[in-house]
Enzyme design. Structure first.
Site, PDB file in Angstrom:
ATOM      1  N   ASP A 224       0.835  -1.205   0.000  1.00  0.00           N
ATOM      2  CA  ASP A 224       0.000   0.000   0.000  1.00  0.00           C
ATOM      3  C   ASP A 224       0.873   1.260   0.000  1.00  0.00           C
ATOM      4  OD1 ASP A 224      -2.819   1.000   0.396  1.00  0.00           O
ATOM      5  OD2 ASP A 224      -1.945   1.900   2.177  1.00  0.00           O
TER       6      ASP A 224
ATOM      7  N   GLU B  11       1.569  -0.637  -5.019  1.00  0.00           N
ATOM      8  CA  GLU B  11       0.594   0.402  -5.336  1.00  0.00           C
ATOM      9  C   GLU B  11       1.378   1.711  -5.299  1.00  0.00           C
ATOM     10  OE1 GLU B  11      -3.339   2.714  -3.745  1.00  0.00           O
ATOM     11  OE2 GLU B  11      -1.557   2.451  -2.549  1.00  0.00           O
TER      12      GLU B  11
HETATM   13  C1  NOJ Z   1      -4.599   2.858  -0.910  1.00  0.00           C
HETATM   14  C2  NOJ Z   1      -5.726   1.942  -0.580  1.00  0.00           C
HETATM   15  O1  NOJ Z   1      -6.075   1.220  -1.730  1.00  0.00           O
HETATM   16  C3  NOJ Z   1      -6.850   2.822  -0.074  1.00  0.00           C
HETATM   17  O2  NOJ Z   1      -8.037   2.088   0.075  1.00  0.00           O
HETATM   18  C4  NOJ Z   1      -6.417   3.454   1.210  1.00  0.00           C
HETATM   19  O3  NOJ Z   1      -7.423   4.355   1.629  1.00  0.00           O
HETATM   20  C5  NOJ Z   1      -5.107   4.228   1.048  1.00  0.00           C
HETATM   21  N1  NOJ Z   1      -4.126   3.491   0.293  1.00  0.00           N
HETATM   22  C6  NOJ Z   1      -4.499   4.547   2.392  1.00  0.00           C
HETATM   23  O4  NOJ Z   1      -4.013   3.388   2.999  1.00  0.00           O
END
Ligand code: NOJ
Length: 595
Positions: A213, A275
Site C-alpha cells: 500500500d 501500489e
Molecule cells: C490505498 C488503498 O487502496 C486505499 O483504500 C487506502 O485508503 C489508502 N491506500 C491509504 O491506505
C-alpha cells in the site's frame, strides 16, 4: 510489434505471478459466516471452491488485521494478527491451506506508510513525549507560530482536513490520510526491522506475497524549508526526479531492495506488487527484479470506454513492463474506484478524467446522469476479454465477475468511507462505499439469510465478531446496505445462466489458461483502424483494438458504431452475438485462433 522475452510460469513455476489472474477480496464485504454483518476469513475459505471454479491463480486480501476501520482496514492496529471481528490466525492458516490445496496463491496487503493511532507503538509515541525514542518511530514536529499552534506545513490530507494533528503536549504528527493513520518514520531502524518481521510472519504463515500500500510514500524528507511548495494530493505527485519531499523519493528503493533479499530467502521467492501512483516514467523502478517485482498499472481503472485511451494504455503498459524486466498489470476496478460496469454505462469522457463524471453522479446519489446498465454490461463483457488476452497479470475485483454495478444511492448516514465525513471533501465526493457493498451470493430473498442475498446467515453463529452468548440471535444487517436489485446479479442466478457475466469470466479464464503463450510478445493488428470508422454513439472515437499473441491467439474489440470485419480464423469466444453476416458489432470482443 512489442516483444518481451521473459520467463513465465510455464518455464519457471517461481514466476507464477508474471501472467496470473489475481482476484481481489475485500474481506469485510465478501462472505459473512457468523452473522456479524462483516465478511470474515472463514467466509473466504468457504468460497474457495467458487474461486477455483472461476479459475483464478491467486487471491489478494485487502487488510484483515485488527483495525478500528477508520479507513476500511488500511488503519492497522497490529500487523501480525487477524482482526477478531474477522477471525483468528487459525482461520488464516486454514484459508492458506485450503487455497493452496486448490492451487490458489494468497497475497496479503501490507500497509507500511502508516499504522493506526491504536497501534501500540503510536500510543507509546504519544505517551513518550517530545524527543523520546518512541516518538521517533513516527513523524512528530513542533508547530509554527509563537505558540506552535499552527501545523508545521499547510498540507491537506488525502481524505480532507489538515495532514497534521496536535497531541496534548503540543507537538504535531503527520498523517497523509486520516488522523487515525499516523505516518511511520522510515528513517528509524526499529520501524524497518519491524516490517521485516511482519513480512516473514506472513510468509511463514503461508502467504505467497504482498500488495504494498502507498509503496511510493515511505521515504520522506522533511528537513527542508520549501515544504509548503508541495502538496499531498495533486499534480506534483508525479514529479519525475525523486525530489518530492513525500512521494517517490529515490531512498524508497533502498527499502524494497532490503525486502527483496527477504523475499528471495523463500522458495519460491515471495511475490510483491506495488501500489505506487507515480509518474509512468518511474514505475519500472518499483517493478524491477531487485525490488518488488511488479507494479500496478492503473490506466484502465482511470479511463472511460474510449478506444484510443485503451490503445495508448496498452502500448505504454507493455513498454513500462519491458523497461523493468517484469510484466504489466491490468486493472479495471478495485476498492478505490467506481465499478467499471457502471462507469461504462454513464456518458463517456475522453482522456483520463479520474472519474470526475462518475464521482459527480455518485455525489448526487446516482441522479445527475442516466446509467445505462445494459450498455455498461455489454462494454464490461467486451473489456474483460480485451484485457485477459493481454500479456501480463490481470487483477479482478470481487463482484466484477458478476458484472456488479456501483451502488450509487447508499444513504449518507450509512456511509463508512472517511471521504464522506469530511465537511469540505464531501461536497465534491461521496467516497468509495458504492463498490464495497457486500456481495450477493443467492438471488432468492430467503429467511435463511435474513434477506442478505446469502451474504450472512439469518441467525448469529459463534465465531468472528460473535460471542457464544450471542449465538442464535438474529444476525446484524450487512455493514453497508444491499439494494433489492442485487438479486439480479447473485452468483447462484448467474451460475445457472450460460450467458451470464460469471459464465463469461469462467470460460475466459479457462481458455486463457490453455491459450496463454509463455512469451509476452504482442502484435498489433489494428494499426490503421482508429479513425477510419465513424464515431461512437456518445462522442467517442470509433475504431477497433485488435492484437495477436505469438501462438495466433487474437483479441478483437469493436468500439465503433459500424460493424467490423474479422480476420480469417476460428472464433474461440465472443462477449456478445455477431451480426447476421458475421461481423463484429459495437462494444463486442471476440477471441480467435488465427490461421
Ligand atoms: C490505498 C488503498 O487502496 C486505499 O483504500 C487506502 O485508503 C489508502 N491506500 C491509504 O491506505
Amino acid at each position: 510489434m512489442t516483444s518481451i522475452d521473459t520467463n513465465t510460469a510455464a518455464t519457471d513455476p517461481s514466476l507464477w505471478w508474471k501472467q496470473a489472474v489475481v482476484y481481489q477480496v475485500y474481506p469485510r464485504s465478501f462472505k459473512d459466516t457468523t452473522g456479524s454483518g462483516l465478511g470474515d476469513i472463514a467466509g473466504v475459505t468457504a468460497k474457495i471452491p467458487y474461486l477455483k471454479e472461476l479459475g483464478v491463480d491467486a487471491i489478494w486480501l485487502s487488510p484483515f488485521y485488527p483495525s478500528q476501520l477508520a479507513d476500511g482496514g488500511y488503519d492497522v492496529d497490529d500487523y501480525r494478527n487477524v482482526d477478531p471481528k474477522l477471525g483468528t490466525m487459525a482461520d488464516f492458516d486454514e484459508l492458506a491451506q485450503t487455497a493452496h490445496a486448490a492451487g490458489i496463491r494468497i497475497v496479503v496487503d501490507i500497509v507500511p506508510n502508516h499504522s493506526s493511532n491504536q497501534h501500540e507503538w503510536f500510543k507509546a509515541a504519544v505517551a513518550g513525549g517530545p524527543g523520546s525514542p518512541e516518538r521517533d518511530r513516527y513523524i512528530f514536529r513542533d508547530g509554527k507560530g509563537p505558540n506552535g499552534d499552527q501545523p508545521p506545513t499547510d498540507w491537506i490530507a488525502s481524505f480532507g482536513g489538515p495532514a497534521w494533528t496536535r497531541v496534548p503536549d503540543g507537538q504535531w504528527y503527520l498523517h497523509m490520510f486520516t488522523k487515525e493513520q499516523p505516518d511511520w518514520n522510515w528513517k528509524n531502524p526499529e520501524v524497518r526491522a519491524d516490517f521485516i518481521r511482519t513480512l516473514r510472519f506472513w510468509l511463514d504463515h503461508g502467504a505467497d506475497g504482498f500488495r504494498v500500500d502507498v509503496a511510493h510514500g515511505l521515504a520522506k524528507d522533511l528537513e527542508r524549508d520549501d515544504l509548503d511548495d508541495f502538496t499531498i494530493i495533486g499534480d506534483d505527485m508525479s514529479a519525475t526526479d525523486g525530489t518530492h519531499p513525500l512521494y517517490d523519493r529515490n531512498e524508497v528503493h533502498d527499502i524494497y531492495r532490503e525486502w527483496r533479499k527477504v523475499f528471495n530467502e523463500y522458495n519460491p521467492p515471495a511475490f510483491a506488487v506495488a501500489e505506487a501512483w507515480v509518474h509512468p516514467s518511474r514505475q519500472y523502478l518499483y517493478a524491477s527484479t531487485d525490488e518488488l517485482g511488479q507494479v500496478f498499472n492503473f490506466e484502465f481503472a482511470k479511463m472511460d470506454w474510449i478506444r484510443d485511451s485503451f490503445h495508448t494504455a496498452i502500448e505504454e503498459g507493455l513498454a513500462a513492463a519491458e523497461r523493468s524486466g517484469s510484466t504489466s498489470t491490468w486493472v479495471m476496478s478495485n476498492h478505490d474506484v467506481p465499478r467499471h460496469a457502471s462507469r461504462y454505462g454513464l456518458p463517456q469522457v475522453p482522456s483520463s478524467s479520474h472519474h470526475q463524471l462518475a464521482k459527480d453522479w455518485l455525489l448526487r446519489d446516482g441522479t445527475s446522469y442516466t446509467e445505462d446498465r445494459e450498455k455498461g454490461s455489454r462494454r464490461a463483457r467486451a473489456a474483460i476479454l480485451m484485457e485477459l488476452a493481454l500479456p501480463g497479470s490481470a487483477y479482478v475485483y470481487q463482484g466484477e465477475e458478476l458484472g456488479l454495478p456501483e451502488v450509487a444511492d447508499i444513504p449518507w448516514d450509512q456511509l463508512e468511507d472517511p471521504t464522506a465525513f469530511h465537511r469540505v471533501r464531501n461536497q465534491s465526493e461521496k467516497g468509495r462505499d458504492g463498490c464495497r457493498v457486500p456481495l450477493p451470493w443467492v438471488a432468492a430473498d430467503t429467511s435463511a439469510d435474513g434477506g442478505t442475498f446469502g451474504f450472512s446467515p439469518a441467525a448469529k453463529v459463534a465465531g468472528a465478531g460473535v460471542t457464544a452468548s450471542e449465538a442464535g440471535q438474529p444476525a446484524e444487517k450487512p455493514h453497508l446496505p444491499q439494494p433489492a436489485w442485487f438479486a439480479d446479479y447473485a452468483a447462484d442466478k448467474e451460475d445457472s445462466d450460460p450467458a451470464s457475466m460469471l459464465n463469461l469470466y469462467r470460460k475466459a479464464l479457462q481458455l486463457r489458461h490453455t491459450m496463454m503463450p509463455t512469451d509476452t510478445s504482442l502484435t498489433w493488428l489494428d494499426e490503421d483502424r482508429s479513425s477510419d470508422l465513424p464515431d461512437g454513439a456518445d462522442g467517442q472515437r470509433g475504431g477497433v483494438i485488435a492484437y495477436r499473441r505469438s501462438n495466433g491467439w487474437a483479441s478483437i474489440t469493436n468500439f465503433s458504431m459500424s460493424p467490423a470485419d474479422l480476420p480469417e480464423g476460428t472464433i474461440l469466444l465472443a462477449s456478445g452475438p455477431l451480426t447476421d453476416d458475421g461481423l463484429l458489432p459495437q462494444d463486442t470482443t471476440v477471441w480467435m485462433s488465427l490461421n
